[in-house]
Enzyme design. Sequence first.
Site, PDB file in Angstrom:
ATOM      1  N   CYS A 113       0.789  -1.231   0.000  1.00 59.97           N
ATOM      2  CA  CYS A 113       0.000   0.000   0.000  1.00 59.97           C
ATOM      3  C   CYS A 113       0.824   1.284   0.000  1.00 59.97           C
ATOM      4  O   CYS A 113       0.622   2.137  -0.871  1.00 59.97           O
ATOM      5  CB  CYS A 113      -0.997   0.025   1.141  1.00 59.97           C
ATOM      6  SG  CYS A 113      -1.247  -1.525   1.993  1.00 59.97           S
TER       7      CYS A 113
ATOM      8  N   ARG B  22       7.578 -10.681   5.197  1.00 65.63           N
ATOM      9  CA  ARG B  22       7.110 -10.466   6.565  1.00 65.63           C
ATOM     10  C   ARG B  22       7.862 -11.428   7.465  1.00 65.63           C
ATOM     11  O   ARG B  22       7.915 -12.622   7.204  1.00 65.63           O
ATOM     12  CB  ARG B  22       5.603 -10.729   6.682  1.00 65.63           C
ATOM     13  CG  ARG B  22       4.802  -9.705   5.908  1.00 65.63           C
ATOM     14  CD  ARG B  22       3.314  -9.885   6.085  1.00 65.63           C
ATOM     15  NE  ARG B  22       2.616  -9.024   5.129  1.00 65.63           N
ATOM     16  CZ  ARG B  22       1.311  -9.051   4.911  1.00 65.63           C
ATOM     17  NH1 ARG B  22       0.548  -9.877   5.588  1.00 65.63           N
ATOM     18  NH2 ARG B  22       0.768  -8.241   4.030  1.00 65.63           N
TER      19      ARG B  22
ATOM     20  N   GLN C  52       1.383 -10.970  -3.689  1.00 64.81           N
ATOM     21  CA  GLN C  52      -0.068 -10.860  -3.706  1.00 64.81           C
ATOM     22  C   GLN C  52      -0.521 -10.346  -5.059  1.00 64.81           C
ATOM     23  O   GLN C  52       0.247  -9.718  -5.770  1.00 64.81           O
ATOM     24  CB  GLN C  52      -0.532  -9.844  -2.654  1.00 64.81           C
ATOM     25  CG  GLN C  52      -0.231 -10.251  -1.237  1.00 64.81           C
ATOM     26  CD  GLN C  52      -0.795  -9.264  -0.250  1.00 64.81           C
ATOM     27  OE1 GLN C  52      -0.658  -8.055  -0.419  1.00 64.81           O
ATOM     28  NE2 GLN C  52      -1.449  -9.758   0.783  1.00 64.81           N
TER      29      GLN C  52
ATOM     30  N   ASP D  90      -2.269  -7.725  -5.593  1.00 64.19           N
ATOM     31  CA  ASP D  90      -2.682  -6.629  -4.738  1.00 64.19           C
ATOM     32  C   ASP D  90      -3.147  -5.446  -5.573  1.00 64.19           C
ATOM     33  O   ASP D  90      -2.513  -5.090  -6.560  1.00 64.19           O
ATOM     34  CB  ASP D  90      -1.463  -6.208  -3.909  1.00 64.19           C
ATOM     35  CG  ASP D  90      -1.854  -5.601  -2.591  1.00 64.19           C
ATOM     36  OD1 ASP D  90      -3.061  -5.527  -2.304  1.00 64.19           O
ATOM     37  OD2 ASP D  90      -0.945  -5.185  -1.859  1.00 64.19           O
TER      38      ASP D  90
ATOM     39  N   HIS E 145      -4.861  -1.380  -5.304  1.00 62.83           N
ATOM     40  CA  HIS E 145      -5.353  -0.230  -4.546  1.00 62.83           C
ATOM     41  C   HIS E 145      -6.104   0.680  -5.495  1.00 62.83           C
ATOM     42  O   HIS E 145      -5.558   1.111  -6.500  1.00 62.83           O
ATOM     43  CB  HIS E 145      -4.199   0.495  -3.856  1.00 62.83           C
ATOM     44  CG  HIS E 145      -3.569  -0.350  -2.805  1.00 62.83           C
ATOM     45  ND1 HIS E 145      -2.483  -1.144  -3.051  1.00 62.83           N
ATOM     46  CD2 HIS E 145      -3.932  -0.597  -1.519  1.00 62.83           C
ATOM     47  CE1 HIS E 145      -2.185  -1.820  -1.956  1.00 62.83           C
ATOM     48  NE2 HIS E 145      -3.042  -1.524  -1.020  1.00 62.83           N
TER      49      HIS E 145
ATOM     50  N   LYS F 262     -15.094  -3.772   5.688  1.00 61.55           N
ATOM     51  CA  LYS F 262     -14.552  -4.628   4.637  1.00 61.55           C
ATOM     52  C   LYS F 262     -15.485  -5.795   4.329  1.00 61.55           C
ATOM     53  O   LYS F 262     -16.358  -6.139   5.122  1.00 61.55           O
ATOM     54  CB  LYS F 262     -13.179  -5.156   5.038  1.00 61.55           C
ATOM     55  CG  LYS F 262     -13.197  -5.984   6.316  1.00 61.55           C
ATOM     56  CD  LYS F 262     -11.817  -6.559   6.605  1.00 61.55           C
ATOM     57  CE  LYS F 262     -11.850  -7.426   7.854  1.00 61.55           C
ATOM     58  NZ  LYS F 262     -10.621  -8.144   8.114  1.00 61.55           N
TER      59      LYS F 262
ATOM     60  N   HIS G  85      -8.562  -1.300  -0.673  1.00 61.50           N
ATOM     61  CA  HIS G  85      -7.575  -2.369  -0.785  1.00 61.50           C
ATOM     62  C   HIS G  85      -8.308  -3.595  -1.302  1.00 61.50           C
ATOM     63  O   HIS G  85      -9.335  -3.965  -0.760  1.00 61.50           O
ATOM     64  CB  HIS G  85      -6.987  -2.751   0.573  1.00 61.50           C
ATOM     65  CG  HIS G  85      -6.378  -1.618   1.322  1.00 61.50           C
ATOM     66  ND1 HIS G  85      -5.026  -1.476   1.460  1.00 61.50           N
ATOM     67  CD2 HIS G  85      -6.926  -0.575   1.982  1.00 61.50           C
ATOM     68  CE1 HIS G  85      -4.771  -0.400   2.186  1.00 61.50           C
ATOM     69  NE2 HIS G  85      -5.914   0.169   2.517  1.00 61.50           N
TER      70      HIS G  85
END
Length: 644
Positions: free
Chosen positions: A333, A362, A380, A382, A384, A463, A509
């Site tokens: 992000c 991580r 991911q 991912d 945004h 979410k 997200h």
Amino acid sequence: MLVLTLPDGSTREVAPGTPARDVVATIGERLLRAAIAVSVNGETLDLGTPLRTGGSFRVFTERDAESLAVLRHSGAHILATAVRRLRPDARIGFGPAIDDGFYYDFGVDKPFTPEDVEAFEAEMKKVIAEKYPFVREEIDRAEANKRFVDDPLKLERIADLGADEVISTYTDGPFIDLCRGPHVPDTSYLKHFKLLHTAGAYWRGDEKRPMLQRIYATAFWKKEDLDGYLFRIEEAKRRDHRVLGKTLDLFLFSQVSPGSAFWTERGTIIYNELTEFVRERQREHFLEIKTPLLYNKSLWETSGHWGKYRENMFLIHNKETEELDSSLKPMNCPSHYVLYSAKKHSYRELPKRFVTFDVLHRNELTGALSGLTRVRQFQQDDCHVFLMESQIAPEVQFLMDFILGYYETFGLTAKLKFATRPEVRVGDDAMWDRAEQALEAALKSTGKAYELKAGDGAFYGPKIDFDVEDSLGRAWQLGTIQLDYAAPERFDLQYTSEDNTAHRPVVIHRAVSGSFERFIAILIEHFAGAFPVWLSPEQVRVLPIADDLAPVAEEITKKMKAAGIRAHLDARSDTLNYRIREGEMMKVPYMAVVGKREAEAGTIAVRERGQGKKQEIVSVDAFIARVVDEVRTRALPLKVEAAG
RNA sequence: GCUGACGUAGCUCAAUUGGCAGAGCAGCUGAUUUGUAAUCAGCAGGUUGUGAGUUCGAUUCUCACCGUCAGCUCCA
């Protein structure tokens, strides 16, 4: 008098203190025999409990899910009864019913051995045969302290009880336990159960407190259900992606980089096919970007990760300052916000959707690592989205369609969860009202059922989570759509509106696969390694029957490769049976056998994965067309191998 | 991270009480030329996770570290 309202609307009036059993008796003889427990105003009580309040009244029989939890909780007591008989020194902890069964925690000096567990199971059968009634008793605090004087864990629990709470005990034969209930009438109700495994568990989940020995078990009303459950455990073991990853030669792990997968040439094909699939689906409405992996801490200070998430980040040592002042990114992000902020944006550009496949790191606790499902390095799909608040509803709908369509490709179905404002949150109530309404409206418009998880939202916005169920009925949380009002503030994100003033966009997200690593683990287990053709590392294996047919087979293989098929020639001098066996074990979807007859006719004998001797003689061209079509349409295997 | 169990050949697993580390499969070489789930023979393969310690001698016993697995949330 208490007034009880039955589901059919009729009522019963009883004196306070009447046992629930007596009320059930007034409804019907058969119901009384079938009754396991009752519910008064939503609270489950056993048949022996004296009623204190009136209200809606229901009777639970074996058919109701609630009574299974009652049975299992009683199972925990029966387990404790057996353990106490064989190990009188065991101090008793808690013994609740859980999703798939029950457990009981015991304080013992030495952990239980597998032999102990077997003995406990045998002893439980005796307790069951002895048919002890579960007798409820309500006692005062002094009495409770007296009865559990030898059980320090129970005394601690009694001390925690509020002054106005009813203290109750349940006795089955020789065993007494501090317990709120409810329970089945007697120990003989537990017929089909199994002790599963033991594990250490901290007293009350607190690592500073003593470690107890937990015994996990399960129980069902019917033998078929227990057998089915045990079979699913076995099946899950057989499909374990960590095992299949090795036997199918897809990925491996090494001590030199714990928690990060090494993908073999075969596994990499799956990984790349998946990313390519996502890329293809996102080509039209999304903007793929790449951002750095390594950042100064200033970015994480802005995002808030430095304060809250540093424990989980891989920090990098700075030679000059001698400080750990940069980090590998654990999330995408912030870097997306940086890229967004680099330019002025017009309202006309919105919604603007950035997507990335960047590598994330991580630093998970060593004990948390597990195969591909919990790793330290992953990617991911991912996204945004930067958008105006007024665009939330249509955008959420768009994203939902996108996500659900993706799962459909794999024959996976998703359950939706709608999580609303938590207690600790940013933003005012009006903002949350708007956000929740927009999300819920989009949810409703899909016509799909969803579960409300009140208070489960992120601190920055509500979410929708997508829980995907695989072919074994196990749920995995994969996709998510999260509204975020906090990040745009922190990063001072802006767009210029129609009236030429600066405004704050909202961020969404979105993840679909969760991570490719975990998603592949799920696919391996879902398909039991028998991937659809488009994902199979090897799609066709060409087998000449004898050496002199190898040149023909090679020509056929070349032709398939030219058509884009991942075909391999296996012309080793081993027997056909041997080579077929290996192809089946590697779960190759098609084997093309070339014998003298086929060579002369320009055909192949096609053997389909898992279909045994059944073979089909087709022309090479027709077969190529068919495989190419299956790959193009990303067809699923005819039947996804169900459990069994 | 914490608790427990485990770590032996590429893989799956053996190895009495501490006494020369084995097997099947895979691999290599050769023979075999095969019609739908294992052809035969030979060869090679190891500082027993790493490092200390005890011992005449350690895969085996002790300690530390690394890794793997099961848990550590579901509240009498």
